[in-house]
Design a protein around this motif. Structure first.
Motif, PDB file in Angstrom:
ATOM      1  N   GLY A 121       0.788  -1.223   0.000  1.00  0.00           N
ATOM      2  CA  GLY A 121       0.000   0.000   0.000  1.00  0.00           C
ATOM      3  C   GLY A 121       0.819   1.271   0.000  1.00  0.00           C
ATOM      4  O   GLY A 121       0.265   2.366   0.091  1.00  0.00           O
ATOM      5  N   LYS A 122       2.153   1.142  -0.102  1.00  0.00           N
ATOM      6  CA  LYS A 122       3.016   2.320  -0.055  1.00  0.00           C
ATOM      7  C   LYS A 122       3.885   2.422  -1.300  1.00  0.00           C
ATOM      8  O   LYS A 122       4.165   1.429  -1.970  1.00  0.00           O
ATOM      9  N   VAL A 123       4.323   3.654  -1.583  1.00  0.00           N
ATOM     10  CA  VAL A 123       5.242   3.931  -2.691  1.00  0.00           C
ATOM     11  C   VAL A 123       6.451   4.612  -2.072  1.00  0.00           C
ATOM     12  O   VAL A 123       6.367   5.753  -1.616  1.00  0.00           O
ATOM     13  N   GLU A 124       7.598   3.913  -2.044  1.00  0.00           N
ATOM     14  CA  GLU A 124       8.766   4.441  -1.356  1.00  0.00           C
ATOM     15  C   GLU A 124      10.036   4.131  -2.141  1.00  0.00           C
ATOM     16  O   GLU A 124      10.109   3.126  -2.859  1.00  0.00           O
ATOM     17  N   PRO A 125      11.053   4.982  -2.020  1.00  0.00           N
ATOM     18  CA  PRO A 125      12.286   4.790  -2.802  1.00  0.00           C
ATOM     19  C   PRO A 125      13.052   3.548  -2.359  1.00  0.00           C
ATOM     20  O   PRO A 125      13.058   3.201  -1.177  1.00  0.00           O
ATOM     21  N   PHE A 126      13.685   2.892  -3.325  1.00  0.00           N
ATOM     22  CA  PHE A 126      14.579   1.766  -3.046  1.00  0.00           C
ATOM     23  C   PHE A 126      16.004   2.277  -3.186  1.00  0.00           C
ATOM     24  O   PHE A 126      16.396   2.776  -4.250  1.00  0.00           O
ATOM     25  N   ASP A 127      16.774   2.157  -2.146  1.00  0.00           N
ATOM     26  CA  ASP A 127      18.142   2.670  -2.145  1.00  0.00           C
ATOM     27  C   ASP A 127      19.089   1.588  -2.646  1.00  0.00           C
ATOM     28  O   ASP A 127      19.662   0.833  -1.875  1.00  0.00           O
ATOM     29  N   GLY A 128      19.231   1.513  -3.952  1.00  0.00           N
ATOM     30  CA  GLY A 128      20.102   0.500  -4.545  1.00  0.00           C
ATOM     31  C   GLY A 128      19.805   0.342  -6.023  1.00  0.00           C
ATOM     32  O   GLY A 128      18.870   0.938  -6.557  1.00  0.00           O
ATOM     33  N   ASP A 129      20.625  -0.487  -6.701  1.00  0.00           N
ATOM     34  CA  ASP A 129      20.388  -0.736  -8.123  1.00  0.00           C
ATOM     35  C   ASP A 129      19.648  -2.057  -8.302  1.00  0.00           C
ATOM     36  O   ASP A 129      19.235  -2.697  -7.315  1.00  0.00           O
ATOM     37  N   LEU A 130      19.472  -2.484  -9.559  1.00  0.00           N
ATOM     38  CA  LEU A 130      18.675  -3.680  -9.829  1.00  0.00           C
ATOM     39  C   LEU A 130      19.350  -4.956  -9.344  1.00  0.00           C
ATOM     40  O   LEU A 130      18.670  -5.901  -8.936  1.00  0.00           O
TER      41      LEU A 130
END
Length: 618
Positions: free
Chosen positions: A504-513
């Motif tokens: 239910g949330k939209v948050e940044p991912f700190d990293g690459d694929l």
């Protein structure tokens, strides 16, 4: 072992493959690549016995079990987990026989079904089917949902799960990552690397091929050549092969010219006749190495945006969804400026498409605010965009709808830059491949000169050349990009930052694929045999809400795991009692044990579903 000897394959009047001589050994994982129309799917049809060779032989072991993904899913009322379990026909039949025997209180039939399930190792069948569904993105509450209730993309996943459930020595997968999110693709890679049989997979996803395959079979201009290694190894080997071929060709042409010159000068002279004759023989023996023909590389360009304001679009404290009773995303704060390149990560069904539709304006915020610049011009590619193309019309007709007053030649020039040159602009799209339709849909978006691109799985059906061309074009685009894609190569080349949509949330991912894929593999419930058991799993750094949830419920997770272990132990003890032939002398005792088994089996399935739900939330 699979052998092709002087094999040729024709579809209608067209010769697809000829003079194929190669052997594929047991346990190899072979990526089958080539441009659309090269014969990849037809080769699979030959392996499945659906088409016969035009010439030569194709040898498969006589008792080889072949599994493949069905192209269509029947409109069935069966629960999803039962449909997947039916991929293992023997186990499914034994489970059904046992259930029917219990219902009829036929204890002799119960005993027979029980012994058969023991021989087949069938008591974990439902659990295996559940793990396949979970890995491919089905939440626990959908496992009992009728097959007929699922949409087309999810039915494709059901067919994939059923194929993976099928016991096989040869597994044929045609574009298995289409309709999967990145989470499910990473899970499938791990599953396929553990597959003990021979795998042939058609794919245009180079990262997937790199991670899964041990060999590459390249179909090109009617020939099939086998390379050792993954896709990156193939590219390196092919480049070297073509370089050496060109060197050989140049040398041979020089020798050919020298021999011909000598023959022309001296063939009439009696004193040189013998030497001229010798050179004529040498000339006839030259191999005739072909010059390397540059494979047509596809280049596309995205026109500059008409206007490019800096701040384009933002969401402030937005509740997004499909009504007050169907809120998918909560308190979304998300802004886009010119030059931003955002990749959306997370499992299907978590709300990535909901976020994109809210950004587009197709969904109004249920609460909060969406602010758009007056000069915002969005180019939106959705998964249904290709289906909106009008049958019976041409590429030029579609472009003419957007620009009724533009000169014909201007429109044709634009279509030519998107690889619809000359008369192709006038061809009816009914006969176009899925990749050609997707390319046309992208061309129509580009023609509007947007300053923001919202792309939801744009690569489905695109071949490797078009994906590379699209990546180059997007990298040069000056506007903002938001992309949902399971193709890590494309999204990795284009996007600079990643946001995860989950819980239910939209948050940044700190990293690459690569870090994201590693995190997915390390999570409890990833079905990765190299991962420690969840109770021993150290905390894994993850984006905001995901990490908090994984850390917030360790007691609940441990309790659920303990419940499954306890029920498995009780069921195993009861099964051991039923395995004793002496017990069947007491029919009342058999009946009692049978009822206990049914209850324990039901409780175990519920406990496993609860555990899978916790894994999903983590």
């Amino acid at each position: 072992m699979i052998s092709f000897r002087n094999f040729a394959l024709r579809r209608g009047e067209r010769l697809l493959l000829s003079d194929v001589d190669l052997t594929l050994h047991a346990g190899w994982r072979v990526g089958v690549i080539g441009r659309n129309g090269a014969g990849k799917t037809s080769l699979f049809a030959a392996l499945m016995g659906e088409v016969e060779a035009d010439k030569g032989d194709l040898d498969l072991p006589s008792k080889a079990r072949v599994a493949s993904v069905a192209q269509e899913t029947p409109h069935l009322p069966d629960p999803a987990i039962d449909f997947v379990l039916s991929g293992d026909a023997a186990v499914h039949a034994a489970v059904q026989a046992e259930a029917n025997a219990f219902a009829a209180e036929d204890w002799e039939a119960v005993a027979e079904a029980h012994h058969l399930l023991e021989e087949l190792n069938g008591y974990d069948g439902s659990a295996r089917a559940g793990r396949l569904l979970h890995g491919l993105g089905f939440s626990a509450d959908t496992h009992e949902k009728p097959v007929s209730d699922f949409s087309g993309g999810w039915r494709v996943r059901l067919n994939v799960a059923r194929a993976l459930m099928t016991p096989s020595d040869l597994l044929l997968l045609d574009e298995p990552t289409n309709h999967l999110d990145l989470d499910a693709v990473v899970w499938m890679e791990e599953w396929l690397k553990r597959y003990s049989g021979t795998l042939l997979v058609i794919s245009h996803d180079r990262e997937f091929l790199d991670n899964v395959t041990t060999h590459i079979l390249h179909l090109h201009e009617g020939k099939a050549k086998l390379y050792i290694g993954n896709y990156t190894d193939f590219e390196r080997q092919r480049a070297e092969h073509l370089r050496l071929q060109q060197i050989t060709h140049v040398k041979e042409q020089a020798e050919r010219a020298h021999l011909q010159s000598f023959i022309d000068r001296f063939k009439a002279k009696a004193s040189k006749a013998k030497q001229a004759q010798s050179r004529m023989k040498r000339l006839a023996k030259l191999a005739g190495t072909e010059a390397v023909r540059a494979e047509r590389s596809l280049h596309i360009t995205l026109p500059e945006p008409l206007k490019l304001p800096n701040s384009l679009l933002s969401l402030h404290h937005v509740e997004a969804g499909y009504g007050e009773d169907a809120v998918i995303l909560h308190n979304v704060n998300f802004g886009l400026e010119a030059g931003d390149r955002v990749g959306l990560l997370g499992p299907n069904g978590a709300g990535k498409s909901t976020l994109v539709k809210t950004l587009v304006g197709e969904l109004e915020p249920l609460d909060g605010e969406r602010k758009a610049h007056p000069d915002l011009r969005i180019g939106y590619f959705a998964q249904h965009t290709v289906e909106s193309l009008v049958f019976g019309t041409t590429p030029l007709d579609h472009l003419r709808e957007l620009a009724p007053d533009a000169p014909n030649q201007e429109l044709r020039d634009f279509l030519g830059r998107w690889n619809f040159p000359g008369e192709r602009a006038f061809e009816v799209i009914d006969t176009f491949s899925g990749g050609e339709k997707a390319r046309l849909a992208l061309a129509l978006i580009a023609y509007r000169r947007p300053n923001m691109l919202l792309l939801d799985e744009p690569t489905n059906h695109l071949d490797l050349d078009m994906r590379e061309a699209l990546a180059e074009a997007l990298s040069d685009f000056d506007g903002a990009i938001v992309m949902v894609s399971h193709d890590r190569h494309l999204i990795g080349l284009v996007c600079d930052e990643y946001w995860r949509v989950a819980g239910g949330k939209v948050e940044p991912f700190d990293g690459d694929l690569d870090e994201y894929a590693a995190w997915l593999r390390s999570r409890p419930g990833s079905d990765n045999p190299k991962t420690p058991a969840p109770k021993a799993q150290p905390a894994v750094e993850a984006p905001a809400v995901v990490t908090k949830k994984a850390k917030g419920n360790p007691h609940k997770l441990q309790k659920a795991e303990a419940q499954v272990v306890e029920l498995e132990a009780k069921l195993a003890a009861l099964v051991a009692q039923l395995a004793d032939p002496k017990v069947y002398a007491d029919t009342a005792r058999v009946a009692e044990l049978g009822r206990e088994q049914a209850v324990l089996q039901s409780r175990l399935e519920t406990a496993e579903a609860d555990l899978l739900a916790i894994y999903e939330d983590a």
